[in-house]
Design a protein around this motif. Sequence first.
Motif, PDB file in Angstrom:
ATOM      1  N   ASP A   1       2.151  -8.776   4.270  1.00 45.74           N
ATOM      2  CA  ASP A   1       0.979  -8.108   3.714  1.00 45.74           C
ATOM      3  C   ASP A   1       0.985  -6.598   3.934  1.00 45.74           C
ATOM      4  O   ASP A   1       0.327  -5.864   3.177  1.00 45.74           O
ATOM      5  N   PHE A   2       1.690  -6.121   4.947  1.00 41.33           N
ATOM      6  CA  PHE A   2       1.730  -4.685   5.208  1.00 41.33           C
ATOM      7  C   PHE A   2       2.991  -4.023   4.657  1.00 41.33           C
ATOM      8  O   PHE A   2       3.144  -2.809   4.793  1.00 41.33           O
ATOM      9  N   SER A   3       3.894  -4.786   4.062  1.00 42.60           N
ATOM     10  CA  SER A   3       5.171  -4.217   3.646  1.00 42.60           C
ATOM     11  C   SER A   3       5.035  -3.276   2.448  1.00 42.60           C
ATOM     12  O   SER A   3       5.785  -2.302   2.337  1.00 42.60           O
ATOM     13  N   ASN A   4       4.067  -3.533   1.565  1.00 37.63           N
ATOM     14  CA  ASN A   4       3.945  -2.673   0.381  1.00 37.63           C
ATOM     15  C   ASN A   4       3.108  -1.430   0.628  1.00 37.63           C
ATOM     16  O   ASN A   4       2.989  -0.582  -0.254  1.00 37.63           O
ATOM     17  N   GLY A   5       2.497  -1.299   1.806  1.00 42.02           N
ATOM     18  CA  GLY A   5       1.743  -0.098   2.139  1.00 42.02           C
ATOM     19  C   GLY A   5       0.346  -0.043   1.569  1.00 42.02           C
ATOM     20  O   GLY A   5      -0.373   0.944   1.806  1.00 42.02           O
ATOM     21  N   PHE A   6      -0.094  -1.068   0.822  1.00 43.09           N
ATOM     22  CA  PHE A   6      -1.420  -1.024   0.198  1.00 43.09           C
ATOM     23  C   PHE A   6      -2.518  -1.065   1.254  1.00 43.09           C
ATOM     24  O   PHE A   6      -3.495  -0.287   1.188  1.00 43.09           O
ATOM     25  N   LEU A   7      -2.397  -1.962   2.237  1.00 47.59           N
ATOM     26  CA  LEU A   7      -3.422  -2.055   3.272  1.00 47.59           C
ATOM     27  C   LEU A   7      -3.441  -0.806   4.152  1.00 47.59           C
ATOM     28  O   LEU A   7      -4.516  -0.366   4.600  1.00 47.59           O
ATOM     29  N   ILE A   8      -2.275  -0.219   4.404  1.00 43.66           N
ATOM     30  CA  ILE A   8      -2.237   1.022   5.181  1.00 43.66           C
ATOM     31  C   ILE A   8      -2.952   2.133   4.413  1.00 43.66           C
ATOM     32  O   ILE A   8      -3.714   2.931   4.991  1.00 43.66           O
TER      33      ILE A   8
END
Length: 271
Positions: free
Chosen positions: A74-81
Amino acid sequence: MAAAGRGKGYLTLTAAALAKSPSLSPQLAAPIRGRPKKCLVYPHAPKTSHLSRSVLRWLQGLDLSFFPRNINRDFSNGFLIAEIFSIYFPWELELSSFENGTSLKVKLDNWAQLEKFLARKKFKLPKELIHGTIHCKAGVPEILIEEVYTLLTHREIKSIQDDFVNFTDYSYQMHLPLVSRSTASKSIKDNIRLSELLSNPNMLNNELKAEFLILLHMLQRKLGRKLNPEWFDVKPTVGEVTLNHLPAQASGNRYNSKVTRGRVAPVLRKF
């Protein structure tokens, strides 16, 4: 005509039965008066996550669009960051320019925008952590989230300073039984992702990664043989047998020798 009459009679009886029966009456379809209350229920944190409780409480209090169930994915695409930074800096980072996708192109585009924003705000995130998060390296996204938590809340986490960051599954393999550990080819397959080869097609760089993994695998096997000699039927060498049966004291006419385990130090005798 007779069939139509029977159909109308059946509908009339059915409507009457529904009206009389409170259990069958459509009470749930009644309109809800007033504005419904907003209620966010977050699921429990995944068991494989190594995030501290303070970081998990911080993530739950941010009112994110979705709660991460799989930290690596879930954090690999950077959207949540990007969403986390947009909460703290709503006028400087627009979430609409980020896409919540799984393709390599989407991941690289999102993180490129995030790196520009971090450089503009003079925030420092190690590129190794970003690279490991993009390619779903085990344990790396947790360290990245803790770094972001420290940047935004100014609270130190002990695990960031003390944990040794290793971008392979070496520590996981060392906790497995000897028969369950990966072979050299399986280790290369598990630690070099396809997305890494697509994003960086440099053959020399990939060969160096493979050689490093093979060397790490050989060291792991040697350590396993040292720690479990009975399993591998390792016999002691002549030197090791000799060191185990050294005499306690040696004497001579002109020279005395002080014998210790593993070394012999000659001592000159005074006349």
